[in-house]
Design an enzyme around this catalytic site. Structure first.
Site, PDB file in Angstrom:
ATOM      1  N   HIS A 233      83.326  74.965  60.748  1.00 18.40           N
ATOM      2  CA  HIS A 233      82.560  76.225  60.646  1.00 18.40           C
ATOM      3  C   HIS A 233      83.461  77.353  60.149  1.00 18.40           C
ATOM      4  O   HIS A 233      83.084  78.143  59.292  1.00 18.40           O
ATOM      5  CB  HIS A 233      82.025  76.630  62.023  1.00 18.40           C
ATOM      6  CG  HIS A 233      80.857  75.819  62.504  1.00 18.40           C
ATOM      7  ND1 HIS A 233      79.669  75.737  61.826  1.00 18.40           N
ATOM      8  CD2 HIS A 233      80.698  75.060  63.617  1.00 18.40           C
ATOM      9  CE1 HIS A 233      78.816  74.965  62.505  1.00 18.40           C
ATOM     10  NE2 HIS A 233      79.422  74.537  63.592  1.00 18.40           N
TER      11      HIS A 233
ATOM     12  N   GLU B  16      76.253  73.508  59.900  1.00 15.94           N
ATOM     13  CA  GLU B  16      76.576  72.289  60.656  1.00 15.94           C
ATOM     14  C   GLU B  16      77.042  71.171  59.729  1.00 15.94           C
ATOM     15  O   GLU B  16      77.788  70.286  60.145  1.00 15.94           O
ATOM     16  CB  GLU B  16      75.377  71.820  61.479  1.00 15.94           C
ATOM     17  CG  GLU B  16      75.124  72.635  62.741  1.00 15.94           C
ATOM     18  CD  GLU B  16      76.317  72.730  63.669  1.00 15.94           C
ATOM     19  OE1 GLU B  16      77.049  71.736  63.826  1.00 15.94           O
ATOM     20  OE2 GLU B  16      76.537  73.816  64.230  1.00 15.94           O
TER      21      GLU B  16
ATOM     22  N   HIS C 231      85.529  70.245  64.760  1.00 17.50           N
ATOM     23  CA  HIS C 231      84.160  70.709  64.474  1.00 17.50           C
ATOM     24  C   HIS C 231      84.142  72.221  64.199  1.00 17.50           C
ATOM     25  O   HIS C 231      83.644  72.673  63.171  1.00 17.50           O
ATOM     26  CB  HIS C 231      83.262  70.367  65.673  1.00 17.50           C
ATOM     27  CG  HIS C 231      81.841  70.818  65.526  1.00 17.50           C
ATOM     28  ND1 HIS C 231      80.822  69.962  65.219  1.00 17.50           N
ATOM     29  CD2 HIS C 231      81.264  72.043  65.642  1.00 17.50           C
ATOM     30  CE1 HIS C 231      79.684  70.635  65.141  1.00 17.50           C
ATOM     31  NE2 HIS C 231      79.920  71.907  65.404  1.00 17.50           N
ATOM     32  N   GLU C 232      84.731  72.972  65.106  1.00 15.80           N
ATOM     33  CA  GLU C 232      84.678  74.440  64.951  1.00 15.80           C
ATOM     34  C   GLU C 232      85.513  74.891  63.744  1.00 15.80           C
ATOM     35  O   GLU C 232      85.168  75.877  63.091  1.00 15.80           O
ATOM     36  CB  GLU C 232      85.138  75.142  66.241  1.00 15.80           C
ATOM     37  CG  GLU C 232      84.325  74.790  67.504  1.00 15.80           C
ATOM     38  CD  GLU C 232      82.807  74.942  67.378  1.00 15.80           C
ATOM     39  OE1 GLU C 232      82.349  75.741  66.528  1.00 15.80           O
ATOM     40  OE2 GLU C 232      82.071  74.258  68.119  1.00 15.80           O
TER      41      GLU C 232
HETATM   42 ZN   LIG Z   1      78.536  73.479  65.199  1.00 12.71          ZN
END
Ligand SMILES: [Zn+2]
Length: 493
Positions: free
Chosen positions: A267, A293, A263-264
């Site tokens: 980003h 997101e 997830h990170e």
């Molecule tokens: Zn996030």
């Protein structure tokens, strides 16, 4: 990127503001990772002073920006510069320095208190801080002004122009479709809701090795990021060549730390792939949290939880975690994709995740609209969890105290997670017209996907508003149909 002397003057004056953002960002990263607890007060003071310096610098741009605004024939890039600085100007013109300072200071102190409260599952510890934050955020909304619900003013800070109407328009078809899909999954038992691996403990050192391999598979560029540990995983983009991500090691259920890393990384890849000519300008970074997101959720779910990615990970897991040999690859795929009611948002599956967001959206609207007091929130939270997610928290740490956001003053942030899921669905559908995505994941070389995202989303930075970027690249705005279709294909096929 601009030869216009007025725009050049705006950009020149923006450089120290960029530097203050950079310094403030680093202080916040440190607050979440390495800062000793007792430093919260002095750190809050420092961050508040930096915020005040920022305010002064931004307000100093007023005249040049109003000159720039009147220019004819501006390019998209130049319009983007003006639009972004005008947003900051609006904020700092309407919010007095006293409130800027108090918001920043309170949020920093509250973050440290929240950590303790979560650890002890003690809401009373956090309550006075949350009361203060809600009061300051209401004041902020009033000063900013709004049409409709005061919550609109706060959401706009994270997602330009977002209104409760927009969110309701997304949530109402999404909820009914997700309930239908969930019902079918539960009755067909095609995807279980629990797995033995959720209780299996892992060795932290071995898990760090797995995560480092995950970074390699995703092709994270070595010299431009670092990964540390924090209470709540996050990404902090310092510059286009410096991104910090974090994860946490909870000691069991190894998928949690892996998916937080993926997830990170989503980003981080975004921040690193913005066109470098936008560095030190107000355009260096994504235009909104919803768009941001969409990147993290794309990698976490559409890539990370796919069968093909499980196939890539399986040998890595087997090599590092001794207990994996007792489980087949299919087992691991199912463990990565358990579907069912759960308590913790960040660990929720793709189908029920958005229910967790609706709970927070409803609670925040009540708080900011004055329909509920802070002391009523734990009970309201539990009731809403039961209504939407179908499960009631047994303690506050796995209930109302689980998320870091409120302590940091981030009210109005949560809806952007669901928007991110929705936009990720739109992106995947669009990407599949150009690429054989599943095939690319299977081969283990993510470069074609990264290049597609760079060309279509990342390189623009925040030249376009989130709604305009979606129109331009995806031909639609916050349309949940694509996400629903993806979930049907994955879970009901
Ligand atoms: Zn996030």
């Amino acid at each position: 990127m601009s030869k216009n002397p007025v725009i050049q003057q705006v950009l020149e004056s923006y450089k120290p503001i960029w530097a203050l953002n950079h310094a403030g960002g680093l202080l916040e990263w440190d607050l979440e990772t390495y800062m000793p607890v007792d430093a919260a007060k002095s750190r809050g003071f420092a961050e508040a002073q930096i915020a005040l310096m920022r305010q002064q610098k931004v307000l100093g741009l007023r005249e040049t920006v109003s000159k720039a605004e009147k220019l004819d024939g501006l390019s998209d890039y130049e319009k983007g510069v003006v639009r972004n600085i005008k947003r900051e100007l609006k904020y700092f013109t309407k919010i007095p320095p006293g409130l800027v300072e108090e918001l920043k200071r309170t949020a920093t102190e509250a973050t440290v208190v929240w950590r303790e409260a979560r650890k002890k599952s003690d809401f009373a510890l956090f309550e006075p801080y949350l009361e203060k934050i809600v009061q300051l955020k209401k004041e902020e909304a009033d000063k900013l002004g709004y049409e409709g619900h005061p919550y609109n003013a706060l959401m706009d800070l994270f997602e330009e122009d977002l209104t409760t109407q927009d969110v309701d328009r997304v949530f109402s078809p999404l909820v009914s479709n997700l309930k239908r899909i969930l019902g079918k999954i539960v009755s067909s038992r095609s995807f279980p809701s629990s797995h033995k691996l959720e209780d299996v403990a892992y060795d932290e050192e071995a898990m760090r090795n797995v995560n480092n391999e995950v970074l390699r598979v995703l092709g994270m560029p070595d010299k431009t990021f670092r990964m540390d540990v924090s209470t709540h995983p996050f990404t902090a983009g310092m510059s286009l060549d410096d991104v910090r991500i974090t994860t946490r090691y909870e000691g069991k259920s190894f998928r949690e730390t892996i998916f937080s890393v993926i997830h990170e990384c989503g980003h981080a890849l975004y921040d690193l792939q913005v066109d470098h000519s936008l560095e030190y300008t107000p355009l260096a970074g994504g235009p909104s949290l919803g768009i941001h997101e969409s990147q993290s959720r794309f990698w976490e779910n559409f890539v990370g939880r796919s069968r093909e990615f499980t196939n890539l990970l399986y040998p890595i897991l087997k090599k590092n975690l001794t207990f994996i040999s007792q489980y087949s690859e299919e087992d691991i795929y199912k463990y990565f994709n358990l579907v069912g009611p759960s308590l913790i948002r960040v660990a929720a599956d793709e189908v029920t995740y958005n229910f967790h967001i609706i709970v927070r959206y409803e609670v925040e609207k009540m708080l900011i609209g004055g329909e509920a007091t802070v002391s009523e929130i734990p009970a309201i939270w539990d009731d809403l969890m039961e209504e939407y997610v179908g499960v009631r928290p047994k303690n506050l740490a796995e209930g109302v105290l689980q998320d870091v956001h409120w302590s940091g003053g981030l009210i109005g942030y949560f809806p952007t997670y669901s928007l991110g899921n929705v936009i990720a669905g739109m992106i995947t559908s669009r990407m599949k017209r150009d690429l054989n995505v599943q095939d690319i994941i299977k081969r283990g070389d993510m470069n074609p996907i990264k290049a597609w995202l760079r060309e279509n989303i990342h390189k623009w930075g925040s030249i376009y508003s989130p709604k305009d970027l979606q129109k331009k690249v995806l031909g639609d705005v916050y349309n949940p149909e694509y996400l629903v279709k993806y979930l049907e294909e994955k879970y009901l096929a």
